[in-house]
Write a protein that holds these residues in place. Structure first.
Motif, PDB file in Angstrom:
ATOM      1  N   ALA A 115       0.823  -1.206   0.000  1.00 33.21           N
ATOM      2  CA  ALA A 115       0.000   0.000   0.000  1.00 33.21           C
ATOM      3  C   ALA A 115       0.856   1.254   0.000  1.00 33.21           C
ATOM      4  O   ALA A 115       1.895   1.333   0.663  1.00 33.21           O
ATOM      5  N   GLY A 116       0.400   2.250  -0.769  1.00 31.27           N
ATOM      6  CA  GLY A 116       1.062   3.542  -0.799  1.00 31.27           C
ATOM      7  C   GLY A 116       2.357   3.588  -1.577  1.00 31.27           C
ATOM      8  O   GLY A 116       3.043   4.615  -1.572  1.00 31.27           O
ATOM      9  N   SER A 117       2.717   2.516  -2.267  1.00 32.05           N
ATOM     10  CA  SER A 117       3.958   2.509  -3.040  1.00 32.05           C
ATOM     11  C   SER A 117       3.815   3.362  -4.300  1.00 32.05           C
ATOM     12  O   SER A 117       2.716   3.527  -4.843  1.00 32.05           O
ATOM     13  N   VAL A 118       4.954   3.891  -4.753  1.00 35.15           N
ATOM     14  CA  VAL A 118       5.005   4.700  -5.971  1.00 35.15           C
ATOM     15  C   VAL A 118       6.031   4.080  -6.911  1.00 35.15           C
ATOM     16  O   VAL A 118       7.201   3.921  -6.551  1.00 35.15           O
ATOM     17  N   LEU A 119       5.595   3.738  -8.119  1.00 39.50           N
ATOM     18  CA  LEU A 119       6.444   3.093  -9.121  1.00 39.50           C
ATOM     19  C   LEU A 119       6.530   4.009 -10.332  1.00 39.50           C
ATOM     20  O   LEU A 119       5.572   4.129 -11.094  1.00 39.50           O
ATOM     21  N   GLU A 120       7.671   4.663 -10.506  1.00 38.79           N
ATOM     22  CA  GLU A 120       7.857   5.595 -11.610  1.00 38.79           C
ATOM     23  C   GLU A 120       8.628   4.883 -12.715  1.00 38.79           C
ATOM     24  O   GLU A 120       9.857   4.834 -12.699  1.00 38.79           O
ATOM     25  N   GLY A 121       7.901   4.360 -13.677  1.00 43.98           N
ATOM     26  CA  GLY A 121       8.482   3.507 -14.696  1.00 43.98           C
ATOM     27  C   GLY A 121       8.724   4.194 -16.021  1.00 43.98           C
ATOM     28  O   GLY A 121       8.539   3.558 -17.074  1.00 43.98           O
ATOM     29  N   SER A 122       9.141   5.451 -16.029  1.00 44.14           N
ATOM     30  CA  SER A 122       9.316   6.150 -17.302  1.00 44.14           C
ATOM     31  C   SER A 122      10.409   5.532 -18.157  1.00 44.14           C
ATOM     32  O   SER A 122      10.389   5.648 -19.385  1.00 44.14           O
TER      33      SER A 122
END
Length: 320
Positions: free
Chosen positions: A223-230
């Motif tokens: 929960a609350g994770s951020v995955l910045e996969g640009s």
């Protein structure tokens, strides 16, 4: 569970900001705050009693209180700047605040300064200086090519044009507790679960054709994770990411004043365990069975079956 459409942006309360600012839905910009023209504030961020000047970028789930952020600054996701009722923070023009950095009340970040991912800044940072660590210490001075101020207007225009912003569908066999933002190309095997409030971004039509999130079977993302996969995030089967994990697959070229985007793919092997509140900054690769302790900041490779609780050496010379 399908994620519902997230509105592209929310109008700011009267008197708070410029209409050209891009303030995404799911943010909180409190009364007593002003937002300048062309600023971009991303999902989940809270800004209180602060001045955000024009041309400022603020990433996902930041907390900014009693601060002045000068034009051209960029603040990466999950950063914490200032504190309610305390001495104000000043972040001067063109500074870069890395992912999950903390800036204490009363601190001045000088023009063009760089605060590395995970750093905790307790004292003023001189202009064009890179600081790292907890507490932050000077790593080196920037040797900068003067090619103009940071400018992300073209990126904002591309995001604004998306009809499906925040609404990418879950692949077959995936489940989600909802409440987050899915703006990533998602693919992979079944039996993947996203906890409540997960943010995922990155698309193949973005700055890199590797953009997106590719996941093996049985992966659980807390929960609350951020995955910045640009520039792409690949996660092997059976891996578990704890709550509030931040994964960033890009950075900036610190040798240029404009801080242009720079890719850094993240490869996570099978059966990896990443503890709550950990941060992974690409380019990096975590081997099968690796363990990242809660709260760790990883900016380099972790060998298979290895456990790390701290910052590893970066592979790329332009990253602090």
């Amino acid at each position: 569970m399908e994620h519902s459409l997230t509105p592209l942006s929310e109008p700011l309360p009267q008197g708070i900001g410029d209409s050209s600012a891009f303030v995404e839905a799911g943010t909180e910009v409190a009364p007593g705050t002003t937002v300048g023209p062309g600023a971009w504030i991303r999902f989940g961020t809270v800004v209180r009693a602060s001045v955000v000047e024009g041309g400022v970028f603020i990433g996902f789930r930041c907390r900014i209180d009693s601060a002045r952020i000068v034009s051209g600054c960029q603040i990466a996701s999950m950063s914490r700047i200032g504190r309610s009722g305390a001495a104000p923070v000043l972040v001067e023009a063109g500074a870069w605040i890395g992912a999950r950095a903390v800036v204490d009340p009363g601190v001045r970040i000088g023009p063009g300064a760089v605060v590395a991912a995970g750093a905790h800044v307790t004292a003023d940072v001189p202009a064009d200086t890179i600081v790292v660590g907890r507490p932050a210490r000077v790593l080196r001075r920037r040797d900068v090519i003067e090619d103009g101020a940071p400018d992300f207007t073209s990126v904002v225009a591309r995001v604004r044009a998306r009809a499906d912003f925040g609404r990418k569908p879950l692949p077959a066999g995936w489940t989600s507790d909802g409440g987050g933002l899915l703006d990533a190309d998602l693919s992979g095997d079944p039996a993947v679960h996203l906890g409540a409030g997960v943010v995922a971004m990155g698309r193949a039509d973005g700055p890199s054709p590797r953009g997106g999130l590719r996941v093996g079977s049985g992966v659980r993302i807390g929960a609350g994770s951020v995955l910045e996969g640009s520039d792409g995030i690949d996660i092997g089967p059976g891996t578990e990411l704890g709550a509030r994990v931040l994964v960033v697959s890009s950075g900036h070229d610190l040798t240029r004043r404009s801080l242009p985007w720079q890719g850094g793919p993240v490869l996570v092997g099978a059966g990896v365990r990443v503890g709550a509140d950990a941060t992974l900054v690409g380019p990096c690769a975590l081997g099968d069975g690796a363990v990242v302790a809660p709260g760790a900041v990883v900016i380099g490779d972790v060998p298979a079956e290895h456990t790390t609780a701290g910052v590893l050496a970066p592979r790329h010379g332009s990253r602090p």
